[in-house]
Design a protein around this motif. Structure first.
Motif, PDB file in Angstrom:
ATOM      1  N   ASP A  89      51.365  48.886  34.321  1.00 56.30           N
ATOM      2  CA  ASP A  89      52.300  49.612  33.452  1.00 56.30           C
ATOM      3  C   ASP A  89      52.419  48.957  32.079  1.00 56.30           C
ATOM      4  OD1 ASP A  89      52.853  51.487  35.381  1.00 56.30           O
ATOM      5  OD2 ASP A  89      54.857  50.745  35.861  1.00 56.30           O
ATOM      6  N   GLU A  90      52.252  47.640  32.040  1.00 59.39           N
ATOM      7  CA  GLU A  90      52.333  46.920  30.765  1.00 59.39           C
ATOM      8  C   GLU A  90      50.940  46.554  30.230  1.00 59.39           C
ATOM      9  OE1 GLU A  90      54.744  46.553  28.780  1.00 59.39           O
ATOM     10  OE2 GLU A  90      56.569  46.878  29.976  1.00 59.39           O
ATOM     11  N   GLU A  91      49.920  47.214  30.782  1.00 54.73           N
ATOM     12  CA  GLU A  91      48.541  47.031  30.326  1.00 54.73           C
ATOM     13  C   GLU A  91      47.992  45.626  30.552  1.00 54.73           C
ATOM     14  OE1 GLU A  91      47.375  49.235  26.851  1.00 54.73           O
ATOM     15  OE2 GLU A  91      49.311  50.258  26.812  1.00 54.73           O
ATOM     16  N   GLY A  92      48.488  44.994  31.611  1.00 55.66           N
ATOM     17  CA  GLY A  92      47.925  43.704  32.008  1.00 55.66           C
ATOM     18  C   GLY A  92      46.725  43.885  32.922  1.00 55.66           C
ATOM     19  N   THR A  93      46.035  42.776  33.152  1.00 56.33           N
ATOM     20  CA  THR A  93      44.867  42.727  34.033  1.00 56.33           C
ATOM     21  C   THR A  93      45.192  41.821  35.220  1.00 56.33           C
ATOM     22  OG1 THR A  93      43.339  43.025  32.193  1.00 56.33           O
ATOM     23  CG2 THR A  93      42.458  41.930  34.136  1.00 56.33           C
ATOM     24  N   ILE A  94      44.848  42.254  36.426  1.00 51.51           N
ATOM     25  CA  ILE A  94      45.006  41.365  37.581  1.00 51.51           C
ATOM     26  C   ILE A  94      43.802  40.429  37.610  1.00 51.51           C
ATOM     27  CG2 ILE A  94      45.240  41.213  40.095  1.00 51.51           C
ATOM     28  CD1 ILE A  94      47.534  42.746  38.916  1.00 51.51           C
ATOM     29  N   ASP A  95      44.049  39.145  37.566  1.00 51.77           N
ATOM     30  CA  ASP A  95      42.941  38.195  37.664  1.00 51.77           C
ATOM     31  C   ASP A  95      42.576  38.003  39.124  1.00 51.77           C
ATOM     32  OD1 ASP A  95      41.459  35.725  36.191  1.00 51.77           O
ATOM     33  OD2 ASP A  95      42.137  35.157  38.181  1.00 51.77           O
ATOM     34  N   LYS A  96      43.545  37.654  39.951  1.00 51.52           N
ATOM     35  CA  LYS A  96      43.268  37.483  41.378  1.00 51.52           C
ATOM     36  C   LYS A  96      44.551  37.396  42.181  1.00 51.52           C
ATOM     37  CE  LYS A  96      40.780  33.700  40.951  1.00 51.52           C
ATOM     38  NZ  LYS A  96      40.840  33.333  39.523  1.00 51.52           N
ATOM     39  N   PHE A  97      44.390  37.517  43.500  1.00 49.87           N
ATOM     40  CA  PHE A  97      45.453  37.211  44.447  1.00 49.87           C
ATOM     41  C   PHE A  97      45.162  35.825  45.024  1.00 49.87           C
ATOM     42  CE2 PHE A  97      44.727  41.895  44.989  1.00 49.87           C
ATOM     43  CZ  PHE A  97      45.789  42.271  44.184  1.00 49.87           C
ATOM     44  N   LEU A  98      46.216  35.067  45.272  1.00 54.65           N
ATOM     45  CA  LEU A  98      46.072  33.730  45.841  1.00 54.65           C
ATOM     46  C   LEU A  98      47.048  33.620  46.995  1.00 54.65           C
ATOM     47  CD1 LEU A  98      46.560  33.078  42.335  1.00 54.65           C
ATOM     48  CD2 LEU A  98      44.889  31.472  43.220  1.00 54.65           C
ATOM     49  N   GLY A  99      46.606  33.932  48.202  1.00 51.52           N
ATOM     50  CA  GLY A  99      47.539  33.978  49.320  1.00 51.52           C
ATOM     51  C   GLY A  99      48.556  35.055  49.022  1.00 51.52           C
ATOM     52  N   ASP A 100      49.832  34.666  48.978  1.00 54.49           N
ATOM     53  CA  ASP A 100      50.865  35.634  48.615  1.00 54.49           C
ATOM     54  C   ASP A 100      51.092  35.684  47.106  1.00 54.49           C
ATOM     55  OD1 ASP A 100      53.531  33.728  48.207  1.00 54.49           O
ATOM     56  OD2 ASP A 100      52.093  32.956  49.646  1.00 54.49           O
ATOM     57  N   GLY A 101      50.293  34.969  46.353  1.00 52.18           N
ATOM     58  CA  GLY A 101      50.473  34.902  44.910  1.00 52.18           C
ATOM     59  C   GLY A 101      49.619  35.916  44.168  1.00 52.18           C
ATOM     60  N   ILE A 102      49.979  36.081  42.916  1.00 45.97           N
ATOM     61  CA  ILE A 102      49.251  37.015  42.056  1.00 45.97           C
ATOM     62  C   ILE A 102      49.120  36.364  40.682  1.00 45.97           C
ATOM     63  CG2 ILE A 102      51.400  38.228  41.447  1.00 45.97           C
ATOM     64  CD1 ILE A 102      49.808  40.841  41.387  1.00 45.97           C
ATOM     65  N   MET A 103      47.941  36.508  40.078  1.00 40.27           N
ATOM     66  CA  MET A 103      47.748  36.012  38.721  1.00 40.27           C
ATOM     67  C   MET A 103      47.348  37.187  37.848  1.00 40.27           C
ATOM     68  SD  MET A 103      45.001  33.203  37.318  1.00 40.27           S
ATOM     69  CE  MET A 103      44.540  33.278  35.565  1.00 40.27           C
ATOM     70  N   ALA A 104      48.065  37.354  36.738  1.00 39.70           N
ATOM     71  CA  ALA A 104      47.795  38.468  35.824  1.00 39.70           C
ATOM     72  C   ALA A 104      47.665  37.940  34.404  1.00 39.70           C
ATOM     73  CB  ALA A 104      48.919  39.495  35.900  1.00 39.70           C
ATOM     74  N   ILE A 105      46.917  38.669  33.582  1.00 41.28           N
ATOM     75  CA  ILE A 105      46.658  38.263  32.199  1.00 41.28           C
ATOM     76  C   ILE A 105      47.054  39.407  31.269  1.00 41.28           C
ATOM     77  CG2 ILE A 105      44.917  37.426  30.586  1.00 41.28           C
ATOM     78  CD1 ILE A 105      43.170  36.702  32.958  1.00 41.28           C
ATOM     79  N   MET A 147      38.481  40.071  39.080  1.00 40.36           N
ATOM     80  CA  MET A 147      38.754  41.508  38.983  1.00 40.36           C
ATOM     81  C   MET A 147      39.001  41.896  37.528  1.00 40.36           C
ATOM     82  SD  MET A 147      41.584  41.849  41.912  1.00 40.36           S
ATOM     83  CE  MET A 147      41.608  40.590  43.167  1.00 40.36           C
ATOM     84  N   MET A 148      38.511  43.029  37.151  1.00 33.10           N
ATOM     85  CA  MET A 148      38.710  43.489  35.776  1.00 33.10           C
ATOM     86  C   MET A 148      38.909  44.989  35.776  1.00 33.10           C
ATOM     87  SD  MET A 148      35.909  41.292  33.697  1.00 33.10           S
ATOM     88  CE  MET A 148      36.684  41.313  32.089  1.00 33.10           C
ATOM     89  N   ARG A 149      39.524  45.458  34.742  1.00 35.50           N
ATOM     90  CA  ARG A 149      39.586  46.905  34.578  1.00 35.50           C
ATOM     91  C   ARG A 149      38.255  47.355  34.004  1.00 35.50           C
ATOM     92  NH1 ARG A 149      44.906  47.574  31.322  1.00 35.50           N
ATOM     93  NH2 ARG A 149      44.814  49.704  32.071  1.00 35.50           N
ATOM     94  N   GLU A 150      37.961  48.630  34.143  1.00 41.75           N
ATOM     95  CA  GLU A 150      36.620  49.102  33.795  1.00 41.75           C
ATOM     96  C   GLU A 150      36.293  48.996  32.302  1.00 41.75           C
ATOM     97  OE1 GLU A 150      38.126  52.209  35.634  1.00 41.75           O
ATOM     98  OE2 GLU A 150      37.721  51.184  37.531  1.00 41.75           O
ATOM     99  N   GLY A 151      35.021  48.931  32.037  1.00 39.59           N
ATOM    100  CA  GLY A 151      34.534  49.085  30.671  1.00 39.59           C
ATOM    101  C   GLY A 151      34.746  47.869  29.796  1.00 39.59           C
ATOM    102  N   GLN A 152      34.999  46.726  30.422  1.00 47.49           N
ATOM    103  CA  GLN A 152      35.276  45.563  29.603  1.00 47.49           C
ATOM    104  C   GLN A 152      34.052  44.662  29.480  1.00 47.49           C
ATOM    105  OE1 GLN A 152      38.768  44.263  31.542  1.00 47.49           O
ATOM    106  NE2 GLN A 152      40.111  45.485  30.265  1.00 47.49           N
ATOM    107  N   ASP A 153      34.033  43.985  28.361  1.00 46.28           N
ATOM    108  CA  ASP A 153      32.953  43.088  28.014  1.00 46.28           C
ATOM    109  C   ASP A 153      32.968  41.893  28.970  1.00 46.28           C
ATOM    110  OD1 ASP A 153      31.192  41.463  26.765  1.00 46.28           O
ATOM    111  OD2 ASP A 153      32.405  41.140  24.965  1.00 46.28           O
ATOM    112  N   SER A 154      31.815  41.539  29.535  1.00 48.89           N
ATOM    113  CA  SER A 154      31.807  40.430  30.490  1.00 48.89           C
ATOM    114  C   SER A 154      31.266  39.136  29.887  1.00 48.89           C
ATOM    115  CB  SER A 154      30.994  40.825  31.727  1.00 48.89           C
ATOM    116  OG  SER A 154      29.651  40.996  31.358  1.00 48.89           O
ATOM    117  N   LYS A 155      31.040  39.105  28.572  1.00 47.17           N
ATOM    118  CA  LYS A 155      30.542  37.890  27.921  1.00 47.17           C
ATOM    119  C   LYS A 155      31.642  36.819  27.902  1.00 47.17           C
ATOM    120  CE  LYS A 155      28.362  36.817  23.643  1.00 47.17           C
ATOM    121  NZ  LYS A 155      28.305  37.224  22.238  1.00 47.17           N
ATOM    122  N   PRO A 156      31.280  35.559  28.152  1.00 40.11           N
ATOM    123  CA  PRO A 156      32.306  34.513  28.104  1.00 40.11           C
ATOM    124  C   PRO A 156      32.984  34.486  26.743  1.00 40.11           C
ATOM    125  CG  PRO A 156      30.223  33.625  28.929  1.00 40.11           C
ATOM    126  CD  PRO A 156      29.940  35.010  28.446  1.00 40.11           C
TER     127      PRO A 156
END
Lengths: 201, 201
Positions: free
Chosen positions: A54-70, A1-10
């Motif tokens: 609110d802190e301008e982070g990105t949600i990477d994924k949900f893992l069961g009841d978990g959440i990973m943010a960057i 998952m990404m927020r819009e308008g972001q570069d998808s190059k590795p």
């Protein structure tokens, strides 16, 4: 998952990763009907997502009841480490407030967090139908590992994060832990016990 | 992630879960440029996804270099356990074949798999923008745990899966393991060493 308008190059990023997890949720889920489990989890994650944004982070994924943010990738962010710690602090506080099921019954889904800062590779993988953001690196593994260090609703941070936020938070040293598969590598970590300025501004 | 046309209502499923993981990929990734890392991972996952779909499985998510797939949920599937084991066998074999980077250099991304069968809750969570399939239950945790038992490119299965597939596969008992956070719960597990009929039909 990404927020819009972001570069998808590795790219090789240097950023801060949060892993959050509801304590005891698998056990909770085994004792309640699926509709209630998903409803409560949904309410909980809705709050958690908002606090990441609110802190301008990105949600990477949900893992069961978990959440990973960057924080700080894919786009650079000033004070990414402090933003991540502040987000986790508020996510933890939010998780200590009850969420309601559809009948109005209240449940507390207390969550703990691991936070690590460092390099990792970020890119999109999978087929066109199943494209997904992915992250590869010890920083990601370390954040996941720190999340499990105490098993309580704590926020545990690594040294790199600590060095960047230490003027702004109160901490307790938890000493050294090892990473699975890297038993010869010693990791020092800290528990965040308070934000010095709750507003964080 | 889900295949099209499926019911998104939360439900208690009884199904088979696979966790797959490329051995040593974090270390590999730290020594190669990000473009190559993501390119190779993409090629690898493309093969793995196809093999999951060939056996009518569903991709739940990618986790770094890992992949989680479900057989028998959200929709019921005859012989879900055997289909999962057969898919994992072919995914493992595929992972032992080299993948090429953009310059034609070959790399082998050998993968290991954990497989468990049992109940778990399945539903969609998150905000509208970030809705995601999620799974909650010890069965999911067990599959993830079994994936790491040997650290090799092995396929490790739990007792419930074993009982359903034992006539069709050759196995070696690995004895007992414990689950993190459930050290008083003994889990017996087996390594799959061959499919008795490679066609599986």
């Amino acid at each position: 998952m990404m927020r819009e308008g972001q570069d998808s190059k590795p790219k090789l990023c240097h950023a801060t990763v949060i892993f959050g997890d509801i304590r005891g949720f698998t056990s909770f889920a085994s004792k309640h009907p699926p509709g209630r489990v998903i409803h409560l989890l949904d309410r909980h994650l809705e709050n958690q997502i908002r606090l990441v944004f609110d802190e301008e982070g990105t949600i990477d994924k949900f893992l069961g009841d978990g959440i990973m943010a960057i924080f700080g990738a894919p786009q650079a962010l000033d004070n990414a480490e402090l933003r991540a710690v502040r987000a986790a602090w508020r996510m933890r506080e939010a998780s200590c407030q009850p969420v309601r099921d559809e009948e109005g019954n209240e449940y507390v889904l207390r969550s703990g967090f691991g936070i690590a800062t460092g390099p990792f590779v970020l890119g999109f993988v999978g087929s066109r139908r199943l494209s997904s953001l992915t992250t590869i690196g010890d920083t990601v593994n370390l954040a996941a590992r720190l999340q499990g260090v105490t098993g309580d609703a704590d926020i545990i941070i690594d040294r790199t994060t600590y060095e960047k936020v230490k003027e702004f938070v109160e901490v307790e040293s938890l000493g050294q832990v090892t990473l699975k598969g890297k038993e010869n590598e010693i990791i020092h970590c800290w528990r965040v016990t308070a934000l010095k300025d709750a507003s964080g501004e």
